[in-house]
Motif scaffolding. Structure first.
Motif, PDB file in Angstrom:
ATOM      1  N   GLY A 115       0.807  -1.232   0.000  1.00  0.00           N
ATOM      2  CA  GLY A 115       0.000   0.000   0.000  1.00  0.00           C
ATOM      3  C   GLY A 115       0.830   1.267   0.000  1.00  0.00           C
ATOM      4  O   GLY A 115       0.279   2.366  -0.042  1.00  0.00           O
ATOM      5  N   GLU A 116       2.159   1.156   0.066  1.00  0.00           N
ATOM      6  CA  GLU A 116       2.984   2.377   0.060  1.00  0.00           C
ATOM      7  C   GLU A 116       3.899   2.411  -1.160  1.00  0.00           C
ATOM      8  O   GLU A 116       4.225   1.368  -1.723  1.00  0.00           O
ATOM      9  N   THR A 117       4.316   3.611  -1.551  1.00  0.00           N
ATOM     10  CA  THR A 117       5.204   3.715  -2.715  1.00  0.00           C
ATOM     11  C   THR A 117       6.617   3.299  -2.308  1.00  0.00           C
ATOM     12  O   THR A 117       7.177   3.848  -1.360  1.00  0.00           O
ATOM     13  N   PRO A 118       7.217   2.358  -3.003  1.00  0.00           N
ATOM     14  CA  PRO A 118       8.586   1.932  -2.658  1.00  0.00           C
ATOM     15  C   PRO A 118       9.603   3.070  -2.808  1.00  0.00           C
ATOM     16  O   PRO A 118       9.495   3.904  -3.706  1.00  0.00           O
ATOM     17  N   GLN A 119      10.548   3.069  -1.898  1.00  0.00           N
ATOM     18  CA  GLN A 119      11.604   4.097  -1.895  1.00  0.00           C
ATOM     19  C   GLN A 119      12.962   3.406  -1.960  1.00  0.00           C
ATOM     20  O   GLN A 119      13.142   2.366  -1.337  1.00  0.00           O
TER      21      GLN A 119
END
Ligand code: KIV
Ligand code: ZN
Length: 511
Positions: free
Chosen positions: A404-408
């Protein structure tokens, strides 16, 4: 009594003409040593006139290889032939392979030469080549679309000039088996002194017929086949060595020839070439594909268990499956490590390089308890252990990825000796890592291919990543391996950027 079938491997020359497959001198040497171990008769080591790097690679192979003939390709001009002659000078057995196009379309549109001029040039070429060696091969490029009368004429002329091998390439993969076999048969019947030379075939796979055409030509009298490991080569590739060799061996009842190949070296050769060039082997590829000996259906499995030959025409171990021995582990010492590298034909240039390699090996052995030959090849290809300073070097990486989160990704790299940290987000961690690298490199390249393969089996295997980049018409493949595939991806990307940074466009002999 069977006739010998000469296996002429051109992985290091025609294979290298595949987009991005260009290899360094050391990589070529490793492949050449494996080909020698496999008992290949002739190794086409390269096209010496392509660049200084190619000249050096052919020369190093000529120095190192003792059992196989080492050959260099040369266009039919004096400069190319003299470069080839110098490059093969140290060889125990050296060959010059010279060629000129003979089809109407190539002579008129590419060479802009008349047929008379082509014959004259070919004869001169043989004369220059014979100043260096008696082992001279002549190829009529695009013979598959040439007129038979003209082929008879030019082959007669080059045989009289001293050519010992006559090659009939289907350069554009246009021929079909019966027709190609008929061409060989006609040439052998009509060319004067045809029995004094070896007839050779060189088939491209544009219609998927390279192996069939080569084998049909063998039935018609050809006694040398030019081929490559994994069928690598220009466009759709060349005839694949493993398929030719195993067809001749498995159907010994049909073919009047035999090869000298040690077939147990086939799978190790296939893996090495795939690892070095970044060209993966499709799972259903004959002989060397991962599924080539896997039986999925219950009926087949049952049959093989009861009696192996119900569904198996070859034995996996005869082509080298299962030969990837567990070689070393975390307790192995420096001497065992050095000895195994030597056995694999991997040259270590200095004590400093051995120390770097041994440190990387220990690091890997901590993460992955069983180290196989393939791991050692990948490790020795890693830029981290090359003593020369590459422009880009990976220092460290950090990733964050959560459902659910944008990969960094955060990547620290050294560019021209200066350490820089960059971060970026992306659709996945690999995308984020590449964007972070690009924010520093600003390379202006286009990503043509990204692929990941496991080097060995098991979830602790190293992932091997290939990245193909293109810029201004130049294509390079970068490779990276690590137990963490994001790290492997970043290494592969930087490896490709280093190749572009090093420049060194080389000549393609046929363009
Ligand atoms: O395909 C071809 O014609 C070649 C020649 C140079 C032998 O590769
Ligand atoms: Zn070719």
């Amino acid at each position: 009594m069977k006739d010998p079938l000469i296996i002429f491997d051109t992985t290091l020359r025609d294979g290298e003409q595949s987009p991005g497959a260009s290899m360094t001198r050391d990589e070529k040497l490793r492949i050449a040593r494996q080909l020698e171990r496999m008992r290949v008769d002739v190794i086409e080591a390269g096209f010496a006139a392509a660049s200084n790097g190619d000249f050096e690679a052919v020369r190093s192979i000529a120095e190192a290889i003792k059992e196989s003939t080492v050959c260099s390709l040369a266009r039919a001009n004096e400069n190319d032939i003299r470069r080839s002659g110098e490059a093969i000078r140290p060889a125990a057995r050296g060959r010059i392979h010279t060629f000129i196009a003979t089809s109407p379309i190539h002579m008129e549109k590419k060479l802009r030469m008349s047929p008379d001029e082509v014959v004259e040039q070919a004869v001169k070429a043989i004369g220059w080549a014979r100043e260096y060696t008696d082992d001279v091969e002549f190829s009529a490029e695009d013979a598959g679309r040439s007129e038979i009368d003209f082929l008879v004429r030019i082959f007669d002329a080059v045989i009289r000039a001293g050519a010992k091998t006559i090659n009939v390439p289907d350069t554009v993969g246009y021929n079909v088996p019966e027709q190609y076999a008929a061409t060989l048969r006609t040439l052998i019947e009509r060319v004067p002194n045809a029995d004094k030379v070896v007839w050779s075939v060189h088939c491209h796979n544009d219609l998927g017929l390279a192996v069939s055409n080569s084998l049909a030509a063998v039935m018609a009298g050809a006694r040398q086949v030019e081929c490559t490991i994994n069928g690598l080569g220009e466009r759709a590739g060349n005839a694949s060595l493993e398929e030719i060799v195993m067809a001749v061996r498995t159907r010994a009842d049909v073919f009047p020839v035999e090869t000298r190949i040690d077939t147990t070296q086939i799978v190790p050769a296939s893996r090495l070439v795939s690892q070095i060039t970044g060209y993966p082997v499709q799972p259903n590829k004959a002989i060397v594909g991962a599924n080539a000996f896997a039986h999925e259906s219950g009926i087949h499995q049952d049959g093989v268990l009861k009696h192996r030959e119900t569904y198996e025409i070859m034995r996996a171990e005869d082509v080298g499956w299962g030969a990837n021995k567990l070689v070393l582990g975390k307790h192995s010492g420096r001497n065992a490590f050095r000895a195994r590298l030597q056995e694999l034909g991997i040259e270590v240039e200095s004590e400093e390089q051995l120390n770097l390699a041994f440190a990387s090996f220990k690091e890997l052995a901590d993460k992955k308890h069983e180290i196989f030959d393939e791991d050692l090849h990948a490790l020795m290809s890693d830029e981290a252990i090359t003593p020369e300073v590459e422009h880009y070097r990976l220092v460290s990486t950090r990733f964050h990825s959560e459902t659910g989160e944008t990969p960094q990704a955060e990547v620290t790299l050294s560019a021209g000796g200066k350490e820089t940290r960059a971060s970026a987000s992306g659709s996945g961690p690999v995308d984020a890592a590449f964007k972070a690298i690009e924010s520093v490199a600003a390379s202006g390249t286009e990503l043509l291919l990204y692929s990941v393969n496991a080097i060995t089996t098991g979830t602790d295997a190293q992932g091997e990543v290939t990245v193909r980049l293109s810029r201004d018409g130049r294509i390079v493949n970068g490779q990276g391996a690590d137990t963490d595939i994001i790290v492997a991806s970043a290494k592969a990307y930087l490896n490709a950027l280093n190749k572009l940074h090093a420049g060194g466009q080389k000549l393609n002999p046929q363009v």
